[in-house]
Design a protein around this motif. Structure first.
Motif, short mmCIF file in Angstrom:
data_model
loop_
_atom_site.label_atom_id
_atom_site.label_comp_id
_atom_site.label_asym_id
_atom_site.label_seq_id
_atom_site.Cartn_x
_atom_site.Cartn_y
_atom_site.Cartn_z
N GLY A 1 0.79 -1.23 0.00
CA GLY A 1 0.00 0.00 0.00
C GLY A 1 0.82 1.28 0.00
N THR A 2 2.12 1.19 0.14
CA THR A 2 2.98 2.37 0.12
C THR A 2 3.56 2.62 -1.27
OG1 THR A 2 4.99 1.19 0.72
CG2 THR A 2 3.61 1.99 2.53
N SER B 1 -2.86 5.08 -7.95
CA SER B 1 -2.23 5.63 -6.76
C SER B 1 -2.20 4.59 -5.64
CB SER B 1 -3.00 6.88 -6.31
OG SER B 1 -4.35 6.55 -5.99
N LYS B 2 -1.50 4.94 -4.56
CA LYS B 2 -1.26 3.99 -3.48
C LYS B 2 -2.56 3.48 -2.86
CE LYS B 2 3.01 6.44 -2.50
NZ LYS B 2 3.81 7.21 -1.52
N ALA B 3 -3.50 4.35 -2.66
CA ALA B 3 -4.77 3.93 -2.05
C ALA B 3 -5.79 3.48 -3.10
CB ALA B 3 -5.35 5.07 -1.23
N GLY B 4 -5.43 3.60 -4.36
CA GLY B 4 -6.35 3.19 -5.42
C GLY B 4 -7.40 4.22 -5.76
N THR B 5 -7.24 5.44 -5.26
CA THR B 5 -8.27 6.45 -5.45
C THR B 5 -8.12 7.22 -6.76
OG1 THR B 5 -6.90 7.95 -4.14
CG2 THR B 5 -8.66 6.78 -2.99
N ARG C 1 -6.60 -2.27 -7.67
CA ARG C 1 -5.67 -2.92 -6.75
C ARG C 1 -6.41 -3.37 -5.51
NH1 ARG C 1 -1.15 1.26 -5.48
NH2 ARG C 1 -0.48 -0.35 -3.99
N ASN D 1 -5.12 -3.91 -1.84
CA ASN D 1 -3.95 -3.80 -0.96
C ASN D 1 -3.91 -4.91 0.08
OD1 ASN D 1 -3.10 -1.59 -2.39
ND2 ASN D 1 -3.63 -0.07 -0.83
N THR E 1 4.00 7.59 -7.37
CA THR E 1 3.12 7.23 -8.49
C THR E 1 3.54 7.98 -9.75
OG1 THR E 1 1.30 6.86 -6.94
CG2 THR E 1 0.72 7.08 -9.25
#
Length: 123
Positions: free
Chosen positions: A30-31, A52-56, A72, A74, A102
């Motif tokens: 997740g990072t 992006s890391k959080a999938g947003t 994704r 996580n 990203t």
């Protein structure tokens, strides 16, 4: 360190669908920003999609918008690329990439890359 393993490639007829997966090692998935690239025979590697890391937030090259979806999970340390309405020009080796940035992933400068999975679309 992150190790990436792609799967899900194969041979499909034009108009068909495939779902690629990219499994990552480690507990820090997740990072990392993640992305997909592809390289067709005789051509350079090109950006396909990123997340992006959080999938947003997601990003796509114009030629795949509306046909491909990046996502994704996580909790499972896995990224996906759902590919619909495939065309012969989508034929390529598909690679996943990861980086703490990203933006770096989108620019093809990710620190970590998988070995690739072949996608072949017949006409």
């Amino acid at each position: 360190q992150v190790q990436l393993v792609e799967s899900g490639g194969g041979l499909v007829q034009a108009g068909g669908s495939l779902r690629l997966s990219c499994a990552a090692s480690g507990r820090t998935f997740g990072t990392y920003g993640m992305g997909w690239f592809r390289q067709a025979p005789g051509k350079g590697r090109e950006f396909v999609a990123a997340i992006s890391k959080a999938g947003t937030t997601t990003y796509y090259r114009d030629s795949v918008k509306g046909r491909f979806t990046i996502s994704r999970d996580n909790a499972r340390s896995t990224m996906y690329l759902q590919m619909n309405s495939l065309k012969p020009e989508d034929t390529a080796v598909y690679y996943c990439a990861a980086d703490e940035s990203t933006t770096a992933v989108r620019n093809g400068l990710g620190d970590f890359w998988g070995q690739g999975t072949q996608v072949t679309v017949s006409s």
